[in-house]
Design a protein around this motif. Structure first.
Motif, PDB file in Angstrom:
ATOM      1  N   GLU A   1      10.658 -14.262 -10.973  1.00 56.45           N
ATOM      2  CA  GLU A   1       9.206 -14.101 -10.864  1.00 56.45           C
ATOM      3  C   GLU A   1       8.836 -12.653 -10.541  1.00 56.45           C
ATOM      4  O   GLU A   1       7.884 -12.100 -11.122  1.00 56.45           O
ATOM      5  CB  GLU A   1       8.651 -15.033  -9.784  1.00 56.45           C
ATOM      6  N   HIS A   2       9.595 -12.054  -9.605  1.00 54.46           N
ATOM      7  CA  HIS A   2       9.319 -10.670  -9.243  1.00 54.46           C
ATOM      8  C   HIS A   2       9.532  -9.731 -10.430  1.00 54.46           C
ATOM      9  O   HIS A   2       8.710  -8.841 -10.696  1.00 54.46           O
ATOM     10  CB  HIS A   2      10.219 -10.236  -8.080  1.00 54.46           C
ATOM     11  N   LEU A   3      10.624  -9.925 -11.135  1.00 52.13           N
ATOM     12  CA  LEU A   3      10.926  -9.065 -12.268  1.00 52.13           C
ATOM     13  C   LEU A   3       9.915  -9.235 -13.403  1.00 52.13           C
ATOM     14  O   LEU A   3       9.537  -8.265 -14.067  1.00 52.13           O
ATOM     15  CB  LEU A   3      12.339  -9.348 -12.787  1.00 52.13           C
ATOM     16  N   GLN A   4       9.456 -10.466 -13.598  1.00 50.25           N
ATOM     17  CA  GLN A   4       8.454 -10.722 -14.633  1.00 50.25           C
ATOM     18  C   GLN A   4       7.134 -10.047 -14.281  1.00 50.25           C
ATOM     19  O   GLN A   4       6.481  -9.433 -15.134  1.00 50.25           O
ATOM     20  CB  GLN A   4       8.245 -12.238 -14.801  1.00 50.25           C
ATOM     21  N   THR A   5       6.738 -10.152 -13.000  1.00 47.17           N
ATOM     22  CA  THR A   5       5.507  -9.501 -12.546  1.00 47.17           C
ATOM     23  C   THR A   5       5.619  -7.992 -12.659  1.00 47.17           C
ATOM     24  O   THR A   5       4.680  -7.311 -13.094  1.00 47.17           O
ATOM     25  CB  THR A   5       5.207  -9.892 -11.089  1.00 47.17           C
TER      26      THR A   5
ATOM     27  N   LEU B   1       6.224   3.359 -12.874  1.00 51.38           N
ATOM     28  CA  LEU B   1       7.375   2.633 -12.343  1.00 51.38           C
ATOM     29  C   LEU B   1       7.216   2.363 -10.850  1.00 51.38           C
ATOM     30  O   LEU B   1       7.326   1.216 -10.396  1.00 51.38           O
ATOM     31  CB  LEU B   1       8.650   3.441 -12.607  1.00 51.38           C
ATOM     32  N   LEU B   2       6.927   3.418 -10.074  1.00 56.19           N
ATOM     33  CA  LEU B   2       6.791   3.238  -8.632  1.00 56.19           C
ATOM     34  C   LEU B   2       5.541   2.430  -8.280  1.00 56.19           C
ATOM     35  O   LEU B   2       5.543   1.639  -7.337  1.00 56.19           O
ATOM     36  CB  LEU B   2       6.740   4.599  -7.945  1.00 56.19           C
ATOM     37  N   THR B   3       4.461   2.621  -9.042  1.00 55.43           N
ATOM     38  CA  THR B   3       3.245   1.846  -8.799  1.00 55.43           C
ATOM     39  C   THR B   3       3.500   0.361  -9.003  1.00 55.43           C
ATOM     40  O   THR B   3       3.056  -0.480  -8.216  1.00 55.43           O
ATOM     41  CB  THR B   3       2.125   2.319  -9.744  1.00 55.43           C
ATOM     42  N   ALA B   4       4.231   0.005 -10.057  1.00 52.64           N
ATOM     43  CA  ALA B   4       4.550  -1.404 -10.322  1.00 52.64           C
ATOM     44  C   ALA B   4       5.415  -1.989  -9.212  1.00 52.64           C
ATOM     45  O   ALA B   4       5.216  -3.133  -8.775  1.00 52.64           O
ATOM     46  CB  ALA B   4       5.246  -1.535 -11.671  1.00 52.64           C
ATOM     47  N   ILE B   5       6.383  -1.198  -8.715  1.00 56.01           N
ATOM     48  CA  ILE B   5       7.244  -1.668  -7.629  1.00 56.01           C
ATOM     49  C   ILE B   5       6.421  -1.964  -6.381  1.00 56.01           C
ATOM     50  O   ILE B   5       6.576  -3.000  -5.724  1.00 56.01           O
ATOM     51  CB  ILE B   5       8.336  -0.618  -7.319  1.00 56.01           C
ATOM     52  N   ILE B   6       5.496  -1.045  -6.056  1.00 56.67           N
ATOM     53  CA  ILE B   6       4.672  -1.217  -4.862  1.00 56.67           C
ATOM     54  C   ILE B   6       3.756  -2.423  -5.007  1.00 56.67           C
ATOM     55  O   ILE B   6       3.565  -3.208  -4.069  1.00 56.67           O
ATOM     56  CB  ILE B   6       3.860   0.069  -4.603  1.00 56.67           C
ATOM     57  N   GLN B   7       3.169  -2.597  -6.196  1.00 58.73           N
ATOM     58  CA  GLN B   7       2.252  -3.719  -6.398  1.00 58.73           C
ATOM     59  C   GLN B   7       2.968  -5.060  -6.307  1.00 58.73           C
ATOM     60  O   GLN B   7       2.398  -6.057  -5.855  1.00 58.73           O
ATOM     61  CB  GLN B   7       1.568  -3.590  -7.759  1.00 58.73           C
TER      62      GLN B   7
END
Length: 336
Positions: free
Chosen positions: A38-42, A228-234
């Motif tokens: 789920e995390h990877l898909q998001t 990339l970093l924005t997606a990780i934080i979100q």
């Protein structure tokens, strides 16, 4: 310039490797619990959506930058810029209305305009107001806040007020050229212009496409890293635990500034995100989110660092943060 690009790319790759190494050295169960399907898909959805949202504006920006580089002379740029600072600031705001783009597309254009002779304070005002003071963003904000349309007007007015203050401060105190490698860039610019005058239309078109491709990859790598970093934080930020801050007189504004910085949304879509917080946050803090985000976010910070010297970017971050916070608090007090 190639050495600088190689160095910055290697720094980004080293940083990513450090993050991955840190995660891999953790207990495997801890690692697996955070990297579920789920995390990877998001993460994939957010990362791709940010790229698809910003990439057309970067492409538009580099094409406009290449057009300025190839077909517009330095003398023509200088002839249209007002000499008085206040008129110059209003002129920069007018450019945002005439050329509606987000900050991703404006930053490469502004670098070229500064090399062509545009004063730094006017160029910075163009960067911070262009993503807000334009008809597309106004329409999107008005649609998102149909039940509270004053926010759309307040967004335009507050952005103009912040731009005037920051523009006058930069006019008064910033005298040196803040561009990275400005001497090299200016020499390259002069060589290209001399080559264009010597050649015909085919030579100019070749210069146009070469410059556009170089600029696109130069700006694109910072967009990818920022996305990339924005997606990780979100994916991993716990929004629910922070909503209690939403009604604080100052904490709500500070939180929404940080939230806007992390999300790095395009100004044409951030109003719809802000409208979803109407029941949790004050109107003033939502206004802070709508003004601060397009002026400064994580993605645009990386792109600013690619164009301007680090010291100037830090000054700009402090100026934008303090001015937006102070003006939005004052704006909220006057309207309530």
């Amino acid at each position: 310039m190639p050495n600088t690009t190689y160095k910055s790319t290697m720094q980004i790759m080293v940083f990513i490797c450090i993050i991955l190494s840190f995660l891999l050295l953790k207990d495997f169960d801890f690692f697996a619990s955070y990297f579920t399907i789920e995390h990877l898909q998001t993460f994939k959805t957010i990362f791709i959506s940010i790229l698809l949202e910003a990439m057309p504006f970067i492409l538009l920006g580099v094409l406009m930058s290449s057009f300025l580089q190839t077909f517009v002379s330095e003398r023509a740029i200088q002839r249209f810029i007002p000499k008085k600072p206040l008129l110059g600031i209003l002129f920069a705001c007018l450019l945002g209305i005439l050329f509606p783009m987000c900050e991703c597309g404006m930053i490469p254009v502004v670098r070229r305009l500064i090399l062509k002779g545009m004063p730094v304070y006017i160029a910075v005002v163009f960067i911070i107001t262009g993503p807000i003071i334009n008809p597309i963003v106004f329409a999107a904000t008005f649609m998102a806040f149909r039940n509270h349309p004053t926010l759309a007007y307040s967004r335009m007015g507050l952005a103009l007020l912040v731009a005037i203050i920051i523009g006058l401060i930069l006019y008064r105190f910033v005298k040196n050229n803040p561009l990275r490698n400005s001497r090299t860039s200016f020499a390259t610019l002069s060589d290209l212009e001399s080559h264009q005058h010597a050649g015909g239309i085919s030579s100019k078109l070749n210069t146009f496409f070469v410059h556009a491709s170089n600029e696109f990859f130069d700006m694109g790598k910072y967009l990818v890293f920022g996305s990339l970093l924005t997606a990780i934080i979100q994916v991993y930020i716990q929004r629910e635990s922070l909503l209690a801050i939403g009604q604080g007189p100052i904490s709500s504004h500070v939180f929404m500034m940080g939230f806007a910085y992390v999300l790095s949304l395009c100004s044409t879509s951030d109003a719809f995100v802000a409208s979803s917080f109407q029941t949790s946050f004050t109107s003033g803090s939502l206004l802070t989110f709508l003004v601060f985000g397009p002026m400064l976010d994580f993605k645009s910070t990386l792109m600013l660092l690619a164009v301007f010297k680090s010291r100037f970017v830090m000054i700009l971050i402090i100026l934008i943060s303090t001015t937006v916070l102070a003006c939005s608090l004052l704006w909220e007090r006057l309207l309530t």
